[in-house]
Design an enzyme around this catalytic site. Structure first.
Site, PDB file in Angstrom:
ATOM      1  N   SER A  21      29.325 -34.089 119.375  1.00  0.00           N
ATOM      2  CA  SER A  21      30.075 -33.477 120.480  1.00  0.00           C
ATOM      3  C   SER A  21      31.247 -34.322 120.946  1.00  0.00           C
ATOM      4  CB  SER A  21      29.148 -33.173 121.662  1.00  0.00           C
ATOM      5  OG  SER A  21      28.370 -34.301 121.988  1.00  0.00           O
TER       6      SER A  21
ATOM      7  N   ASP B 105      32.029 -41.525 123.512  1.00  0.00           N
ATOM      8  CA  ASP B 105      30.946 -40.554 123.629  1.00  0.00           C
ATOM      9  C   ASP B 105      31.363 -39.469 124.612  1.00  0.00           C
ATOM     10  OD1 ASP B 105      28.563 -39.322 123.133  1.00  0.00           O
ATOM     11  OD2 ASP B 105      27.293 -40.971 123.818  1.00  0.00           O
ATOM     12  N   ASP B 106      30.654 -38.329 124.572  1.00  0.00           N
ATOM     13  CA  ASP B 106      31.018 -37.230 125.475  1.00  0.00           C
ATOM     14  C   ASP B 106      30.684 -37.552 126.918  1.00  0.00           C
ATOM     15  OD1 ASP B 106      28.122 -36.251 125.870  1.00  0.00           O
ATOM     16  OD2 ASP B 106      28.369 -36.051 123.721  1.00  0.00           O
TER      17      ASP B 106
ATOM     18  N   TYR C 233      29.595 -31.207 127.094  1.00  0.00           N
ATOM     19  CA  TYR C 233      28.522 -31.549 126.170  1.00  0.00           C
ATOM     20  C   TYR C 233      27.715 -30.362 125.638  1.00  0.00           C
ATOM     21  CZ  TYR C 233      23.938 -33.216 124.600  1.00  0.00           C
ATOM     22  OH  TYR C 233      22.790 -33.429 123.885  1.00  0.00           O
TER      23      TYR C 233
ATOM     24  N   GLY D 192      18.332 -25.892 123.392  1.00  0.00           N
ATOM     25  CA  GLY D 192      16.938 -26.127 123.744  1.00  0.00           C
ATOM     26  C   GLY D 192      16.055 -26.181 122.523  1.00  0.00           C
TER      27      GLY D 192
END
Length: 520
Positions: free
Chosen positions: A340, A402-403, A294, A62
């Protein structure tokens, strides 16, 4: 199967458990901008620096706002601000955060107003005793709770945050069970039991009770993570830390005791004594799959499952799907979207016998695009965050891994960047299945109309994405990859992939209400 050439892509890979109402997108009034990271500590030494450092380790969870509260005896000290940890706190803020018990929070809002500083955590209530609380997750019965707290408990809510609701439920139940002037752990655990009866959804909670100690507990399904660490002290008792991910105690020199169990509550006294109790009659462990896909850092272990190892296995199973449904004779190189997706991409290249190259350079000083409120901000940040190196793309057929693909905004920009850098052909692969349904347990994907895979076949999603070929992980493959090699966890919360909601009364009416009350 989940490939762009398969017209059966409209079906979910869950055996038909999803009801009909998921098919037609609903009108959206905005984006539900709480993915969060939380930490708490009880020590024989001042804890402000430990909480600050821990929040830096959890920054990936966050970047919207942050808050630290400490307890100096029975006196609370608080500092909250918008923005990232390293920018939010000044020396004067840290100097006032006195005490040997503290909690901290980094927030990416999924409930309430993302821009409202008053909704930053920790939250405070003065009775009973004084409680400060941080929370990771989303409650699904907020309408009922808000009504009960006002009409029955006579409590005033000053924000739209479900964390404030959770704090007031805890305070109400604690007040109801107190007998005499002294608070004991049996009363605390009874209050948590009663809270579990009232609250629905996902919640990992850390709270300070002034003059008594630190309380931590987890929802009965264990959807959101919470890890306990211990360090021997040269003084009285032990030092303790509780956090969203295991990397926090590990990086701070603590031994990881283990995960707080679903439905369990842990209380740590100011003297360093730890007491724990199961506070729900029928807990079950169903952690969020997106933590492994992720959200969590790869160097964390959650519920006994290494995030890094899970992502390697996701790459193994994705490679098998790519081999079945992609033109393998026309792929020159495999490239990850950092960071990731890197473990999965490495395994894809290894399993397929293809060259692995890093074609995208990441600017590490731009926030994660998935956790930026608003489509415009996400789109603008993609090219600030990633730069394609033409020498790695020119004249090549590239397989980009990509994740996950959520809204498709970032992925579409990446495909375009690869072509502009000279790629001859672009195959795009997702280590996660299609995100077809809203996530209501603390991940920012509540609006069906924003999801690129909602209501679309895989070829239709690829038309929006603009790749030559699109391949997704399959739902059961993802589940098997994450759960492999252990027996403690047997099920996963996968609602955004399979439409199966494991906690709370999540139906069509609820989802429409969420979509209509979200904020950009």
């Amino acid at each position: 199967m989940l490939s762009a050439d398969d017209e059966r892509g409209r079906a979910t890979a869950d055996g038909g458990r999803v009801t009909e109402w998921f098919v037609t997108p609903a009108p959206i009034l905005g984006a539900h901008p709480d993915m969060c990271g939380i930490v708490g500590a009880v020590s024989n030494e001042p804890v402000a620096q430990l909480i600050y450092d821990s929040l830096g380790l959890l920054q990936h969870r966050g970047q919207d706002s942050t808050g630290i509260a400490t307890a100096e005896g029975s006196v609370f000290h608080l500092a909250r601000a918008k923005g990232q940890v390293r920018e939010a706190y000044r020396t004067r803020d840290m100097r006032k955060l006195l005490g040997t018990m503290g909690i901290g929070h980094v927030r990416y809002a999924t409930a309430g107003k993302a821009s409202a500083e008053e909704e930053s955590q920790p939250f405070y209530v003065n009775a009973p005793y004084g409680i400060m609380l941080v929370h990771n997750g989303n409650l699904t019965n907020v309408r009922e709770l808000r009504g009960d707290l006002f009409d029955v408990d006579r409590r005033h809510m000053n924000t739209q945050s479900d964390t404030e609701l959770l704090l007031n439920v805890l305070a109400t139940e604690l007040q109801a069970v107190i007998s005499g002037t002294h608070l004991d752990t049996d009363q605390i655990f009874t209050a948590v039991e009663r809270l579990h009866e009232r609250v629905e959804g996902s919640y990992a909670v850390i709270a300070m009770i002034a003059g008594y100690g630190l309380l931590a507990f987890r929802d009965p399904n264990g959807i959101r993570p919470l890890v306990l660490g211990r360090r021997e002290s040269t003084l009285t008792g032990a030092d303790w830390v509780v956090a969203s991910e295991s990397l926090v105690p590990e990086a701070s020199g603590y031994d990881v005791v283990g995960d707080i169990a679903p439905g369990e509550a842990v209380f740590i006294t100011l003297g360093g004594e730890m007491i724990r109790k199961q506070c729900h009659p029928a807990p079950r462990l169903i952690p969020c799959s997106f933590e492994y896909v992720y959200l969590a850092r790869p160097d964390s272990t959650m519920n006994g499952i290494s995030v890094y190892d899970a992502r390697l296995r996701l790459g193994d199973s994705l490679a098998a799907t790519i081999a079945r449904y992609s033109p393998m004779d026309d792929i020159d190189v495999v490239m990850p979207i950092p960071d990731s997706a890197r473990p999965s991409a490495m395994q894809v290249a290894r399993r397929l016998g293809l060259e692995y190259r890093e074609g995208f350079y990441k600017n590490r000083y731009v926030g994660r695009t998935f956790i930026m409120p608003g489509q415009a901000a996400r789109k603008k940040s993609v090219r600030q965050k990633l730069n394609a190196m033409p020498g790695e793309f020119r004249g090549k057929s590239v397989l980009i891994v990509d994740d996950s693909i959520v809204r498709g905004t970032t992925s579409r920009e990446i495909v375009e960047m690869a072509r502009q850098a000279g790629a001859r052909r672009v195959t795009f692969a997702s280590a996660a299945p299609p995100v077809r349904f809203p996530h209501v347990y603390g991940i920012n994907m509540p609006s069906r109309a924003e999801l690129i895979a909602h209501g679309r076949t895989i070829p239709e999603a690829n038309d929006v994405l603009g790749a030559d070929h699109l391949v997704y992980q399959e739902v059961e493959d993802m589940k098997n990859a994450i759960l492999a090699g252990q027996s403690t966890v047997t099920d996963l919360e996968m609602s955004c992939f399979d439409g199966r909601y494991v906690a709370g009364r999540v139906d069509e009416e609820y989802l429409r209400w969420v979509e209509e009350t979200t904020v950009s």
